[in-house]
Write a protein that holds these residues in place. Structure first.
Motif, mmCIF file in Angstrom:
data_model
loop_
_atom_site.group_PDB
_atom_site.id
_atom_site.type_symbol
_atom_site.label_atom_id
_atom_site.label_comp_id
_atom_site.label_asym_id
_atom_site.label_seq_id
_atom_site.Cartn_x
_atom_site.Cartn_y
_atom_site.Cartn_z
ATOM 1 N N ASP A 103 0.821 -1.120 0.135
ATOM 2 C CA ASP A 103 0.066 -0.035 0.159
ATOM 3 C C ASP A 103 0.992 1.376 0.119
ATOM 4 O OD1 ASP A 103 0.675 0.941 2.803
ATOM 5 O OD2 ASP A 103 -0.536 -0.861 3.516
ATOM 6 N N ARG A 104 0.142 2.275 -0.540
ATOM 7 C CA ARG A 104 0.927 3.639 -0.419
ATOM 8 C C ARG A 104 -0.356 4.494 0.210
ATOM 9 N NH1 ARG A 104 4.498 1.010 -1.139
ATOM 10 N NH2 ARG A 104 5.871 1.119 -3.013
ATOM 11 N N LYS A 105 -0.005 5.082 1.587
ATOM 12 C CA LYS A 105 -1.185 5.822 2.070
ATOM 13 C C LYS A 105 -0.467 6.601 2.954
ATOM 14 C CE LYS A 105 -2.215 1.945 5.194
ATOM 15 N NZ LYS A 105 -3.254 0.991 5.694
ATOM 16 N N GLY A 106 -1.092 7.360 4.094
ATOM 17 C CA GLY A 106 -0.581 8.373 4.848
ATOM 18 C C GLY A 106 -0.140 9.660 4.375
ATOM 19 N N VAL A 107 0.585 10.402 4.783
ATOM 20 C CA VAL A 107 1.217 11.578 4.218
ATOM 21 C C VAL A 107 2.411 11.016 3.395
ATOM 22 C CG1 VAL A 107 2.157 13.489 4.946
ATOM 23 C CG2 VAL A 107 0.594 12.676 6.317
ATOM 24 N N TRP A 108 2.101 11.464 2.182
ATOM 25 C CA TRP A 108 3.271 10.979 1.167
ATOM 26 C C TRP A 108 3.370 11.981 -0.075
ATOM 27 C CZ3 TRP A 108 2.392 7.729 -3.412
ATOM 28 C CH2 TRP A 108 1.218 7.469 -3.600
ATOM 29 N N THR A 109 4.068 12.116 -0.761
ATOM 30 C CA THR A 109 3.917 12.871 -2.048
ATOM 31 C C THR A 109 4.365 11.895 -3.145
ATOM 32 O OG1 THR A 109 5.098 14.685 -0.930
ATOM 33 C CG2 THR A 109 4.975 15.069 -3.242
ATOM 34 N N ILE A 110 3.124 12.158 -4.228
ATOM 35 C CA ILE A 110 3.137 11.371 -5.330
ATOM 36 C C ILE A 110 3.742 12.067 -6.462
ATOM 37 C CG2 ILE A 110 0.610 12.132 -6.091
ATOM 38 C CD1 ILE A 110 0.082 9.251 -6.999
ATOM 39 N N PRO A 111 4.375 11.525 -7.413
ATOM 40 C CA PRO A 111 5.239 12.083 -8.385
ATOM 41 C C PRO A 111 4.167 12.221 -9.686
ATOM 42 C CG PRO A 111 5.860 9.786 -8.276
ATOM 43 C CD PRO A 111 5.054 10.076 -7.123
ATOM 44 N N PRO A 112 4.818 12.994 -10.734
ATOM 45 C CA PRO A 112 3.664 13.187 -11.843
ATOM 46 C C PRO A 112 3.180 12.105 -12.444
ATOM 47 C CG PRO A 112 5.452 14.609 -11.807
ATOM 48 C CD PRO A 112 5.946 13.827 -10.880
ATOM 49 N N THR A 113 4.020 10.788 -12.405
ATOM 50 C CA THR A 113 3.550 9.570 -13.075
ATOM 51 C C THR A 113 3.795 8.624 -11.975
ATOM 52 O OG1 THR A 113 4.405 10.253 -15.297
ATOM 53 C CG2 THR A 113 3.760 7.726 -14.895
ATOM 54 N N PHE A 114 2.780 7.727 -11.633
ATOM 55 C CA PHE A 114 2.962 6.611 -10.697
ATOM 56 C C PHE A 114 2.083 5.070 -11.250
ATOM 57 C CE2 PHE A 114 1.484 4.177 -7.215
ATOM 58 C CZ PHE A 114 2.653 4.309 -6.326
ATOM 59 N N THR A 115 2.987 4.367 -11.132
ATOM 60 C CA THR A 115 2.540 3.112 -11.807
ATOM 61 C C THR A 115 2.434 1.803 -10.560
ATOM 62 O OG1 THR A 115 3.964 3.504 -13.897
ATOM 63 C CG2 THR A 115 3.420 1.084 -13.315
ATOM 64 N N SER A 116 1.141 1.270 -10.775
ATOM 65 C CA SER A 116 0.863 0.378 -9.763
ATOM 66 C C SER A 116 0.354 -1.003 -10.402
ATOM 67 C CB SER A 116 -0.465 0.703 -9.136
ATOM 68 O OG SER A 116 -1.007 -0.190 -8.205
ATOM 69 N N VAL A 117 0.914 -1.983 -9.917
ATOM 70 C CA VAL A 117 0.963 -3.275 -10.696
ATOM 71 C C VAL A 117 0.511 -4.300 -9.402
ATOM 72 C CG1 VAL A 117 2.092 -5.206 -11.927
ATOM 73 C CG2 VAL A 117 2.637 -2.788 -12.449
ATOM 74 N N ALA A 118 -0.434 -5.150 -9.755
ATOM 75 C CA ALA A 118 -1.138 -6.203 -8.885
ATOM 76 C C ALA A 118 -1.020 -7.358 -9.705
ATOM 77 C CB ALA A 118 -2.080 -5.937 -8.107
ATOM 78 N N ILE A 119 -0.325 -8.345 -9.469
ATOM 79 C CA ILE A 119 -0.228 -9.913 -9.994
ATOM 80 C C ILE A 119 -0.777 -10.693 -8.957
ATOM 81 C CG2 ILE A 119 0.675 -11.484 -11.376
ATOM 82 C CD1 ILE A 119 2.600 -9.083 -12.618
ATOM 83 N N MET A 120 -1.913 -11.161 -9.086
ATOM 84 C CA MET A 120 -2.366 -12.226 -8.129
ATOM 85 C C MET A 120 -2.141 -11.833 -6.599
ATOM 86 S SD MET A 120 -1.575 -16.205 -9.697
ATOM 87 C CE MET A 120 0.155 -15.703 -10.173
ATOM 88 N N GLY A 121 -2.224 -10.190 -6.435
ATOM 89 C CA GLY A 121 -2.115 -9.833 -5.112
ATOM 90 C C GLY A 121 -2.770 -8.534 -4.996
ATOM 91 N N GLY A 122 -2.815 -7.502 -4.100
ATOM 92 C CA GLY A 122 -3.565 -6.512 -3.907
ATOM 93 C C GLY A 122 -2.616 -5.009 -3.571
#
Length: 216
Positions: A103-122
């Motif tokens: 996970d990515r949560k709480g106080v954080w700074t997200i860049p202009p491009t963010f990639t998320s991949v879930a393969i048989m996961g969450g």
């Protein structure tokens, strides 16, 4: 150096004809009450119709009773701008889960491009307390036999344009918040194959009152 934008002074905002006429009426009433002489009224009216900002109008009723001042010059208060979220250096740029969860949560700074991949996961991406490096952010979400949940707060604008193939790419955040000037724009795209990507709204956490007594 702070990344936060300077807040403009409401007194620098331009006035309308209605604003000038409202002050003029108050001055006329003040003369009728004996608070101003005819000459003082004429002098102030000249300044009223030459006024460009609320700051120009304010001094013209400053020596009048508080009720007259409030009726004359209602300085608009700017709406809270979500632009305070923009600024800083974005890290990290990915969230990958392979037969696992992350996970990515709480106080954080997200860049202009963010990639998320879930393969048989969450994967869970929560932007409720996040800042944004740029005003526009793209999240690329790819789910293969897995799931990605993206939570977005109410004060950002979201555009979802993903594809589901034997899976679902769902936008549950649509029509729940109108675009706001200065608000961060988040574009969410990608592919859900035999899996799911879901985008939904989440309200920001309420601030707890530390002085509040807890009833037994």
């Amino acid at each position: 150096m702070s990344d936060l934008p300077a807040v403009p002074d409401p007194r620098d905002m331009r006035v309308s004809n209605d604003d000038r006429e409202r002050v003029a009426r108050v001055l006329h009433d003040s003369m009728a009450e004996g608070r101003l002489t005819v000459n003082e009224l004429e002098e102030r009216l000249d300044k009223v119709y030459a006024a460009k900002t609320f700051g120009d109008l304010e001094p013209l009723t400053r020596d009048l009773p508080a009720g007259n001042q409030a009726r004359a010059v209602a300085v608009p208060q700017p709406a809270a701008s979500p632009s305070y979220r923009i600024g800083g250096r974005g890290t990290p740029s990915t969230a990958i889960a392979v037969m696992s969860g992350t996970d990515r949560k709480g106080v954080w700074t997200i860049p202009p491009t963010f990639t998320s991949v879930a393969i048989m996961g969450g994967v869970e991406i929560d932007l409720t307390e996040a800042r944004f490096e740029d005003a526009e952010t793209t999240i690329q979400a790819f789910a293969l036999m897995g799931g990605i949940d993206i939570f977005v707060p109410e004060d950002i604008t979201v555009q979802v344009n993903g594809t589901g193939f034997m899976g679902a790419f769902e936008n549950r955040a649509q029509d729940q918040a109108q675009p706001r000037p200065g608000a961060p724009l988040v574009k969410i795209t990608g592919l859900a194959m035999m899996g799911g990507v879901e985008v939904k709204r989440r309200k920001p956490p309420k601030q707890k009152n530390k002085n509040k007594l807890i009833e037994e």
